[in-house]
Scaffold this active site. Structure first.
Site, PDB file in Angstrom:
ATOM      1  N   THR A  40       0.834  -1.199   0.000  1.00  0.00           N
ATOM      2  CA  THR A  40       0.000   0.000   0.000  1.00  0.00           C
ATOM      3  C   THR A  40       0.871   1.252   0.000  1.00  0.00           C
ATOM      4  O   THR A  40       1.982   1.256   0.525  1.00  0.00           O
ATOM      5  CB  THR A  40      -0.934   0.008   1.218  1.00  0.00           C
ATOM      6  N   GLY A  45       8.881   6.597  -2.642  1.00  0.00           N
ATOM      7  CA  GLY A  45       9.483   6.432  -1.330  1.00  0.00           C
ATOM      8  C   GLY A  45       9.660   5.001  -0.873  1.00  0.00           C
ATOM      9  O   GLY A  45      10.017   4.110  -1.662  1.00  0.00           O
ATOM     10  N   GLY A  47       7.469   2.742   0.091  1.00  0.00           N
ATOM     11  CA  GLY A  47       6.548   1.795  -0.525  1.00  0.00           C
ATOM     12  C   GLY A  47       7.014   1.348  -1.894  1.00  0.00           C
ATOM     13  O   GLY A  47       6.986   0.158  -2.215  1.00  0.00           O
ATOM     14  N   SER A 168       7.393   2.803  12.798  1.00  0.00           N
ATOM     15  CA  SER A 168       8.419   3.840  12.878  1.00  0.00           C
ATOM     16  C   SER A 168       9.068   3.823  14.252  1.00  0.00           C
ATOM     17  O   SER A 168       8.472   3.358  15.233  1.00  0.00           O
ATOM     18  CB  SER A 168       7.781   5.212  12.636  1.00  0.00           C
ATOM     19  N   TYR A 181       0.900  11.299  15.204  1.00  0.00           N
ATOM     20  CA  TYR A 181       1.573  10.332  14.321  1.00  0.00           C
ATOM     21  C   TYR A 181       2.170   9.197  15.152  1.00  0.00           C
ATOM     22  O   TYR A 181       1.985   8.018  14.840  1.00  0.00           O
ATOM     23  CB  TYR A 181       2.665  11.041  13.525  1.00  0.00           C
TER      24      TYR A 181
END
Length: 291
Positions: A40, A45, A47, A168, A181
């Site tokens: 997805t 970048g 992905g 992350s 985030y």
């Protein structure tokens, strides 16, 4: 010529020496030929780097983006990079329930799901409205939940599959400038581990990857914007970022997307069958922990 480590005084035959050096030039076979993978948010970048590496290893890859133009551009780039696997595309916003519905109707069965789609935005906590909290959760968390809910039962039935959440380092070191985030990245770790518990004893694995500061399209755009505002070059902004914002980084630079792509592709492979329920770090050493 003597290969490193060979005992002094022992000479390899020309044939043995040739075989030795040829073996060191042969790429590892990740056994991904024919595997079907959906990545997805993969038009650029991290992905895209994951999709590209999977395709180079022979997997049939589904590239996803919100617009047909971006998807077609990514597919054209893949076809020009010598990918062995077949690539298809779907233009749909997988941060919505309707977008996920489109994806699973078009591609009802896959072997590998990489939940990479995500958004980020630096904003002071006091300025984050409810709508932003809900939007970040919808895109960063619910996209992976909805897709996994569809594909995981089918992987269990076939007794093989891989689901990976691209999280992350912000999941364990919540950034003060992006608390909303960080919250979504922590949620991904919990979901990943919980799903892994449901596939115990099978050949299906669910893992998450804690990615460090990476030179993705969004990050580069942000850095360039700062460079313009502060009338500095990009390298100066990058050095200042790691000096003041991420001082614990051991890499001291932005990670390249292809570095993440290689790591994730290995986790997608049958060779990574012993890794399940893990939160694996590819963070450049930002997290100061031995675990």
């Amino acid at each position: 010529m003597r290969p490193e480590g060979q005992t002094k005084g022992v000479k390899l035959s020309d044939q043995a020496e040739s075989l030795f050096f040829c073996s060191h030039r042969i790429a590892m076979n990740l056994e991904l030929e024919g595997k079907r993978a959906l990545v997805t948010g993969s038009t650029a970048g991290i992905g895209y780097a994951i999709a590209e590496k999977l395709a180079l290893e022979g997997a049939s890859v589904i590239v996803n983006g919100r617009t047909r133009e971006r998807v077609d551009q990514a597919l054209a780039k893949l076809s020009g990079n010598g990918a062995r696997g077949f690539a298809k595309g779907i233009s749909a916003d997988l941060g919505t329930a309707d977008g996920v519905r489109q994806a699973v109707e078009q591609f009802p069965d896959i072997d590998i799901l990489v939940n990479n789609l995500g958004i980020f935005e630096p904003k002071a906590f006091e300025e984050i409205p409810d709508a932003d909290w809900l939007r970040f959760f919808e895109v960063n968390v619910m996209s992976g939940v909805r897709l996994s809910r569809h594909y995981l039962p089918r992987m269990k039935q076939r007794n093989w599959g891989r689901i990976i959440f691209i999280s992350s380092e912000s999941a364990v070191q919540i950034p003060a400038e992006m608390i909303h985030y960080g919250m979504t990245k922590t949620a991904q770790l919990a979901i990943s581990r919980g799903l892994a518990e449901t596939v115990a004893g099978s050949n299906v694995t669910v893992n998450s990857v804690l990615v460090g500061p990476t030179s993705s399209e969004g990050v580069i755009g942000f850095v360039d914007q700062l460079a313009t505002q502060q009338k500095k070059d990009r390298d100066s902004i990058e050095r200042e970022f790691f000096r003041s914002m991420r001082p614990t980084s051991l890499l001291k630079r932005f990670i390249e997307p292809k570095e993440i792509g290689a790591f994730v592709t290995f986790l997608c492979s049958p060779l990574a069958s012993a890794t399940n329920g893990a939160a694996l770090r590819a963070d450049g050493g930002v997290v100061r922990s031995i675990l």
